[in-house]
Each structure stands twice: as C-alpha cells, then as structure tokens.
Design a protein around this motif. Structure first.
Motif, mmCIF file in Angstrom:
data_model
loop_
_atom_site.group_PDB
_atom_site.id
_atom_site.type_symbol
_atom_site.label_atom_id
_atom_site.label_comp_id
_atom_site.label_asym_id
_atom_site.label_seq_id
_atom_site.Cartn_x
_atom_site.Cartn_y
_atom_site.Cartn_z
ATOM 1 N N VAL A 20 0.839 -1.205 0.000
ATOM 2 C CA VAL A 20 0.000 0.000 0.000
ATOM 3 C C VAL A 20 0.873 1.254 0.000
ATOM 4 N N SER A 21 1.951 1.230 0.758
ATOM 5 C CA SER A 21 2.879 2.353 0.776
ATOM 6 C C SER A 21 3.501 2.559 -0.595
ATOM 7 N N LEU A 22 3.882 1.488 -1.249
ATOM 8 C CA LEU A 22 4.466 1.580 -2.579
ATOM 9 C C LEU A 22 3.464 2.136 -3.589
ATOM 10 N N GLY A 23 2.245 1.649 -3.541
ATOM 11 C CA GLY A 23 1.212 2.139 -4.465
ATOM 12 C C GLY A 23 0.896 3.608 -4.255
ATOM 13 N N VAL A 27 1.480 6.876 -6.778
ATOM 14 C CA VAL A 27 0.421 7.849 -7.042
ATOM 15 C C VAL A 27 0.892 9.255 -6.699
ATOM 16 N N ALA A 28 1.631 9.396 -5.596
ATOM 17 C CA ALA A 28 2.151 10.704 -5.203
ATOM 18 C C ALA A 28 3.145 11.227 -6.223
ATOM 19 N N ARG A 66 9.549 -2.880 0.014
ATOM 20 C CA ARG A 66 8.455 -2.084 -0.546
ATOM 21 C C ARG A 66 8.122 -0.907 0.358
ATOM 22 N N SER A 67 8.254 -1.097 1.648
ATOM 23 C CA SER A 67 7.999 -0.009 2.588
ATOM 24 C C SER A 67 9.022 1.106 2.428
ATOM 25 N N VAL A 68 10.282 0.742 2.215
ATOM 26 C CA VAL A 68 11.326 1.752 2.042
ATOM 27 C C VAL A 68 11.105 2.542 0.756
ATOM 28 N N THR A 73 9.332 7.506 -2.017
ATOM 29 C CA THR A 73 8.502 8.174 -3.016
ATOM 30 C C THR A 73 7.425 9.028 -2.358
ATOM 31 N N GLY A 74 6.916 8.591 -1.228
ATOM 32 C CA GLY A 74 5.931 9.398 -0.502
ATOM 33 C C GLY A 74 6.531 10.669 0.055
#
Length: 90
Positions: A20-23, A27-28, A66-68, A73-74
């Motif tokens: 979810v963080s990666l997605g 998007v961001a 994926r969290s990193v 990116t966030g």
C-alpha cells in the motif's frame, strides 16, 4: 495461516503496509508530475499516507523493501509541494 514459528504471517494485515505504501508513493509521484494541472492536494495526501504506511511497514510488516521505496517516493510527494510553496511565496 501462522504455524506458530514466531514469524510474521503473510496473511496478517501488517503484510499490506508495504504494498500500500508503494502504491500510494507511485500515485504521489505521478501527482507531483501533474501538480500543475491537478493542484497540490493529491500529492500531499497520497504522499503523507505513503509515508505513514511506509513507517508502519518498516516496524511491523514483512515487506520492508516495498515499505522503504514507498517511504522514499511518498516523502518526495510531500516535500515537493512544500518546497514549491516556499519558493513561490518569496
């Protein structure tokens, strides 16, 4: 399901923090690229959620890579509009 070995199960809700963080980070980033057309609210919202889920994924989830990436990116999605406001305000 968990077999009782003490590892984090892939079926737990914490396993979704990384993807979810990666997605949301992707998007961001897309929203930052289009921020001239859509404004800065979407990159700020998606970026802050990606950072939040990235931090939760680093502490609890099994998908740390994926969290990193979602955290990185966030943070771009959050910091770019903030720096743009500071640059154009002065």
């Amino acid at each position: 399901m968990a077999t009782g070995t003490g590892t984090t199960s892939a079926d737990s809700p914490a396993a979704l923090y990384g993807p979810v963080s990666l997605g949301l980070g992707i998007v961001a980033l897309i929203a930052v690229a289009l921020s001239g057309f859509i404004g800065i609210a979407i990159p700020l919202l998606a970026g802050s959620l990606a950072v939040t889920f990235g931090i939760l994924g680093l502490t609890r989830g099994p998908h740390r890579g994926r969290s990193v990436i979602g955290l990185a990116t966030g943070s771009v999605g959050v910091l770019y509009p903030v720096f743009a406001i500071i640059a154009f305000a002065s």
